[in-house]
Design a protein around this motif. Structure first.
Motif, PDB file in Angstrom:
ATOM      1  N   LYS A  19      16.877 -19.383  63.367  1.00 30.59           N
ATOM      2  CA  LYS A  19      18.112 -20.169  63.367  1.00 30.59           C
ATOM      3  C   LYS A  19      17.830 -21.656  63.176  1.00 30.59           C
ATOM      4  O   LYS A  19      18.578 -22.349  62.501  1.00 30.59           O
ATOM      5  N   ALA A  20      16.749 -22.132  63.778  1.00 33.30           N
ATOM      6  CA  ALA A  20      16.405 -23.553  63.682  1.00 33.30           C
ATOM      7  C   ALA A  20      15.811 -23.907  62.322  1.00 33.30           C
ATOM      8  O   ALA A  20      15.865 -25.061  61.910  1.00 33.30           O
ATOM      9  N   ARG A  21      15.248 -22.905  61.639  1.00 31.99           N
ATOM     10  CA  ARG A  21      14.574 -23.126  60.354  1.00 31.99           C
ATOM     11  C   ARG A  21      15.122 -22.151  59.311  1.00 31.99           C
ATOM     12  O   ARG A  21      14.434 -21.232  58.897  1.00 31.99           O
ATOM     13  N   PRO A  22      16.370 -22.338  58.872  1.00 30.16           N
ATOM     14  CA  PRO A  22      16.993 -21.381  57.956  1.00 30.16           C
ATOM     15  C   PRO A  22      16.254 -21.217  56.630  1.00 30.16           C
ATOM     16  O   PRO A  22      16.411 -20.197  55.960  1.00 30.16           O
ATOM     17  N   HIS A  23      15.426 -22.179  56.263  1.00 34.41           N
ATOM     18  CA  HIS A  23      14.644 -22.110  55.024  1.00 34.41           C
ATOM     19  C   HIS A  23      13.380 -21.264  55.181  1.00 34.41           C
ATOM     20  O   HIS A  23      12.701 -20.980  54.205  1.00 34.41           O
ATOM     21  N   ASP A  24      13.054 -20.865  56.389  1.00 30.70           N
ATOM     22  CA  ASP A  24      11.805 -20.171  56.701  1.00 30.70           C
ATOM     23  C   ASP A  24      11.968 -18.655  56.523  1.00 30.70           C
ATOM     24  O   ASP A  24      12.420 -17.947  57.417  1.00 30.70           O
ATOM     25  N   ALA A  25      11.586 -18.182  55.353  1.00 33.01           N
ATOM     26  CA  ALA A  25      11.734 -16.756  55.034  1.00 33.01           C
ATOM     27  C   ALA A  25      10.897 -15.881  55.955  1.00 33.01           C
ATOM     28  O   ALA A  25      11.335 -14.790  56.344  1.00 33.01           O
ATOM     29  N   ALA A  26       9.722 -16.335  56.331  1.00 35.84           N
ATOM     30  CA  ALA A  26       8.857 -15.546  57.217  1.00 35.84           C
ATOM     31  C   ALA A  26       9.528 -15.350  58.575  1.00 35.84           C
ATOM     32  O   ALA A  26       9.480 -14.256  59.149  1.00 35.84           O
ATOM     33  N   ALA A  27      10.164 -16.382  59.085  1.00 34.04           N
ATOM     34  CA  ALA A  27      10.863 -16.270  60.375  1.00 34.04           C
ATOM     35  C   ALA A  27      12.030 -15.289  60.262  1.00 34.04           C
ATOM     36  O   ALA A  27      12.229 -14.451  61.144  1.00 34.04           O
ATOM     37  N   GLY A  66      25.954   2.928  73.860  1.00 31.84           N
ATOM     38  CA  GLY A  66      27.388   2.675  73.952  1.00 31.84           C
ATOM     39  C   GLY A  66      27.774   1.717  75.062  1.00 31.84           C
ATOM     40  O   GLY A  66      28.950   1.438  75.253  1.00 31.84           O
ATOM     41  N   GLU A  67      26.796   1.201  75.803  1.00 33.88           N
ATOM     42  CA  GLU A  67      27.040   0.309  76.931  1.00 33.88           C
ATOM     43  C   GLU A  67      26.596  -1.108  76.594  1.00 33.88           C
ATOM     44  O   GLU A  67      25.511  -1.309  76.059  1.00 33.88           O
ATOM     45  N   THR A  68      27.426  -2.100  76.897  1.00 34.26           N
ATOM     46  CA  THR A  68      27.033  -3.491  76.716  1.00 34.26           C
ATOM     47  C   THR A  68      26.197  -3.913  77.916  1.00 34.26           C
ATOM     48  O   THR A  68      26.585  -3.679  79.058  1.00 34.26           O
ATOM     49  N   ARG A  69      25.068  -4.501  77.609  1.00 33.08           N
ATOM     50  CA  ARG A  69      24.135  -4.927  78.647  1.00 33.08           C
ATOM     51  C   ARG A  69      23.714  -6.368  78.364  1.00 33.08           C
ATOM     52  O   ARG A  69      23.989  -6.897  77.297  1.00 33.08           O
ATOM     53  N   ALA A  70      23.004  -6.958  79.319  1.00 34.15           N
ATOM     54  CA  ALA A  70      22.523  -8.321  79.128  1.00 34.15           C
ATOM     55  C   ALA A  70      21.146  -8.482  79.754  1.00 34.15           C
ATOM     56  O   ALA A  70      20.818  -7.815  80.739  1.00 34.15           O
ATOM     57  N   ALA A  71      20.377  -9.359  79.147  1.00 33.94           N
ATOM     58  CA  ALA A  71      19.071  -9.737  79.682  1.00 33.94           C
ATOM     59  C   ALA A  71      18.991 -11.257  79.609  1.00 33.94           C
ATOM     60  O   ALA A  71      19.531 -11.868  78.685  1.00 33.94           O
ATOM     61  N   CYS A  72      18.335 -11.852  80.583  1.00 29.12           N
ATOM     62  CA  CYS A  72      18.217 -13.311  80.629  1.00 29.12           C
ATOM     63  C   CYS A  72      16.754 -13.725  80.512  1.00 29.12           C
ATOM     64  O   CYS A  72      15.874 -13.063  81.074  1.00 29.12           O
ATOM     65  N   PHE A  73      16.526 -14.819  79.782  1.00 27.98           N
ATOM     66  CA  PHE A  73      15.187 -15.339  79.583  1.00 27.98           C
ATOM     67  C   PHE A  73      15.220 -16.856  79.776  1.00 27.98           C
ATOM     68  O   PHE A  73      16.129 -17.514  79.264  1.00 27.98           O
ATOM     69  N   PRO A  74      14.249 -17.428  80.470  1.00 21.93           N
ATOM     70  CA  PRO A  74      14.216 -18.877  80.669  1.00 21.93           C
ATOM     71  C   PRO A  74      14.136 -19.621  79.335  1.00 21.93           C
ATOM     72  O   PRO A  74      13.406 -19.207  78.425  1.00 21.93           O
ATOM     73  N   LEU A  75      14.879 -20.719  79.231  1.00 26.75           N
ATOM     74  CA  LEU A  75      14.886 -21.527  78.002  1.00 26.75           C
ATOM     75  C   LEU A  75      13.477 -21.923  77.589  1.00 26.75           C
ATOM     76  O   LEU A  75      13.108 -21.786  76.422  1.00 26.75           O
ATOM     77  N   GLU A  76      12.714 -22.449  78.527  1.00 28.31           N
ATOM     78  CA  GLU A  76      11.378 -22.948  78.213  1.00 28.31           C
ATOM     79  C   GLU A  76      10.498 -21.859  77.608  1.00 28.31           C
ATOM     80  O   GLU A  76       9.778 -22.092  76.643  1.00 28.31           O
ATOM     81  N   LEU A  77      10.571 -20.679  78.161  1.00 30.91           N
ATOM     82  CA  LEU A  77       9.772 -19.558  77.661  1.00 30.91           C
ATOM     83  C   LEU A  77      10.274 -19.101  76.290  1.00 30.91           C
ATOM     84  O   LEU A  77       9.493 -18.904  75.362  1.00 30.91           O
ATOM     85  N   ALA A  78      11.578 -18.959  76.146  1.00 31.05           N
ATOM     86  CA  ALA A  78      12.162 -18.460  74.902  1.00 31.05           C
ATOM     87  C   ALA A  78      11.963 -19.422  73.738  1.00 31.05           C
ATOM     88  O   ALA A  78      11.814 -18.999  72.594  1.00 31.05           O
ATOM     89  N   GLU A  79      11.936 -20.718  74.015  1.00 33.75           N
ATOM     90  CA  GLU A  79      11.819 -21.722  72.955  1.00 33.75           C
ATOM     91  C   GLU A  79      10.385 -22.177  72.713  1.00 33.75           C
ATOM     92  O   GLU A  79      10.145 -23.029  71.856  1.00 33.75           O
ATOM     93  N   ALA A  80       9.415 -21.616  73.404  1.00 32.74           N
ATOM     94  CA  ALA A  80       8.026 -22.063  73.293  1.00 32.74           C
ATOM     95  C   ALA A  80       7.499 -21.954  71.855  1.00 32.74           C
ATOM     96  O   ALA A  80       6.860 -22.891  71.351  1.00 32.74           O
ATOM     97  N   MET A  81       7.751 -20.836  71.192  1.00 31.15           N
ATOM     98  CA  MET A  81       7.247 -20.662  69.828  1.00 31.15           C
ATOM     99  C   MET A  81       7.870 -21.686  68.883  1.00 31.15           C
ATOM    100  O   MET A  81       7.173 -22.319  68.086  1.00 31.15           O
ATOM    101  N   TRP A  82       9.179 -21.855  68.980  1.00 27.73           N
ATOM    102  CA  TRP A  82       9.871 -22.817  68.119  1.00 27.73           C
ATOM    103  C   TRP A  82       9.334 -24.230  68.352  1.00 27.73           C
ATOM    104  O   TRP A  82       9.057 -24.963  67.401  1.00 27.73           O
ATOM    105  N   ARG A  83       9.143 -24.607  69.602  1.00 30.38           N
ATOM    106  CA  ARG A  83       8.637 -25.949  69.907  1.00 30.38           C
ATOM    107  C   ARG A  83       7.223 -26.148  69.374  1.00 30.38           C
ATOM    108  O   ARG A  83       6.877 -27.217  68.878  1.00 30.38           O
ATOM    109  N   GLN A  84       6.416 -25.113  69.450  1.00 34.39           N
ATOM    110  CA  GLN A  84       5.059 -25.193  68.928  1.00 34.39           C
ATOM    111  C   GLN A  84       5.072 -25.361  67.409  1.00 34.39           C
ATOM    112  O   GLN A  84       4.335 -26.169  66.855  1.00 34.39           O
ATOM    113  N   ILE A  85       5.915 -24.614  66.732  1.00 30.92           N
ATOM    114  CA  ILE A  85       6.031 -24.728  65.272  1.00 30.92           C
ATOM    115  C   ILE A  85       6.530 -26.109  64.878  1.00 30.92           C
ATOM    116  O   ILE A  85       6.026 -26.716  63.930  1.00 30.92           O
ATOM    117  N   GLU A  86       7.504 -26.625  65.595  1.00 36.24           N
ATOM    118  CA  GLU A  86       8.043 -27.957  65.285  1.00 36.24           C
ATOM    119  C   GLU A  86       7.003 -29.044  65.547  1.00 36.24           C
ATOM    120  O   GLU A  86       6.958 -30.042  64.823  1.00 36.24           O
TER     121      GLU A  86
END
Length: 93
Positions: A19-27, A66-86
Protein backbone atom coordinates in the motif's frame (compact mmCIF):
# COMPACT_ATOMS: atom_id res chain seq x y z
CA UNK A 1 2.44 -21.64 7.72
CA UNK A 2 1.51 -23.31 10.95
CA UNK A 3 -1.41 -21.07 11.90
CA UNK A 4 -3.86 -18.60 10.49
CA UNK A 5 -2.35 -16.02 12.89
CA UNK A 6 1.09 -16.47 11.28
CA UNK A 7 -0.38 -16.21 7.79
CA UNK A 8 -2.35 -13.08 8.72
CA UNK A 9 0.78 -11.45 10.13
CA UNK A 10 2.82 -12.28 7.02
CA UNK A 11 0.06 -10.96 4.77
CA UNK A 12 -0.29 -7.79 6.87
CA UNK A 13 3.39 -6.88 6.84
CA UNK A 14 3.66 -7.09 3.05
CA UNK A 15 0.19 -5.56 2.57
CA UNK A 16 1.47 -2.47 4.42
CA UNK A 17 4.50 -2.32 2.12
CA UNK A 18 2.39 -2.79 -1.01
CA UNK A 19 0.00 0.00 0.00
CA UNK A 20 2.84 2.39 0.82
CA UNK A 21 4.72 1.52 -2.39
CA UNK A 22 2.10 1.07 -5.14
CA UNK A 23 4.86 1.03 -7.79
CA UNK A 24 6.51 -2.00 -6.15
CA UNK A 25 5.43 -5.03 -8.19
CA UNK A 26 7.35 -7.44 -5.95
CA UNK A 27 5.44 -6.22 -2.89
CA UNK A 28 2.10 -6.56 -4.70
CA UNK A 29 2.99 -10.06 -5.89
CA UNK A 30 4.11 -11.13 -2.43
CA UNK A 31 0.94 -9.75 -0.85
CA UNK A 32 -1.07 -11.75 -3.40
CA UNK A 33 0.98 -14.85 -2.55
CA UNK A 34 0.16 -14.56 1.16
CA UNK A 35 -3.46 -13.80 0.36
CA UNK A 36 -3.57 -17.08 -1.62
CA UNK A 37 -2.11 -18.94 1.38
CA UNK A 38 -4.87 -17.49 3.56
CA UNK A 39 -7.50 -18.60 1.05
CA UNK A 40 -6.12 -22.01 0.09
CA UNK A 41 -4.59 -23.21 3.35
CA UNK A 42 -6.90 -21.60 5.89
CA UNK A 43 -10.20 -21.00 4.07
CA UNK A 44 -10.13 -17.23 4.53
CA UNK A 45 -12.56 -15.69 2.04
CA UNK A 46 -12.04 -12.00 2.85
CA UNK A 47 -9.34 -10.06 4.65
CA UNK A 48 -8.75 -6.38 5.36
CA UNK A 49 -6.60 -4.34 7.73
CA UNK A 50 -7.37 -1.15 9.60
CA UNK A 51 -4.74 0.94 11.35
CA UNK A 52 -5.84 1.93 14.86
CA UNK A 53 -3.32 4.54 15.95
CA UNK A 54 -5.23 5.29 19.14
CA UNK A 55 -4.54 1.79 20.42
CA UNK A 56 -1.25 1.31 18.58
CA UNK A 57 -2.32 -1.65 16.51
CA UNK A 58 -3.58 -2.98 13.23
CA UNK A 59 -6.87 -4.81 13.32
CA UNK A 60 -7.10 -7.48 10.66
CA UNK A 61 -10.67 -8.54 9.98
CA UNK A 62 -11.21 -11.72 8.02
CA UNK A 63 -13.92 -14.22 7.17
CA UNK A 64 -13.26 -17.87 7.85
CA UNK A 65 -15.87 -20.60 7.88
CA UNK A 66 -18.55 -17.99 7.22
CA UNK A 67 -17.64 -16.19 10.46
CA UNK A 68 -16.14 -12.71 10.68
CA UNK A 69 -13.14 -12.69 12.97
CA UNK A 70 -10.40 -10.27 13.95
CA UNK A 71 -6.75 -10.39 14.91
CA UNK A 72 -4.69 -7.54 16.32
CA UNK A 73 -1.01 -6.81 15.73
CA UNK A 74 1.13 -4.05 17.28
CA UNK A 75 1.85 -1.16 14.89
CA UNK A 76 5.59 -1.27 15.51
CA UNK A 77 5.80 -4.97 14.70
CA UNK A 78 3.49 -4.81 11.66
CA UNK A 79 5.29 -1.82 10.13
CA UNK A 80 8.85 -3.04 10.78
CA UNK A 81 9.41 -4.37 7.24
CA UNK A 82 8.04 -1.22 5.61
CA UNK A 83 10.19 1.01 7.82
CA UNK A 84 13.27 -1.03 7.02
CA UNK A 85 12.61 -0.79 3.28
CA UNK A 86 12.02 2.96 3.51
CA UNK A 87 15.23 3.43 5.53
CA UNK A 88 17.39 1.43 3.11
CA UNK A 89 15.64 1.36 -0.28
CA UNK A 90 18.84 0.50 -2.12
CA UNK A 91 18.78 -2.96 -0.50
CA UNK A 92 15.30 -3.72 -1.79
CA UNK A 93 15.60 -2.63 -5.40
Amino acid sequence: MKSVQDALYNWLTIHIVAKARPHDAAARDTASFFRAILENDFGVTAVDAVKDETNGQYIVEYVRGGETRAACFPLELAEAMWRQIEAEPEKYG
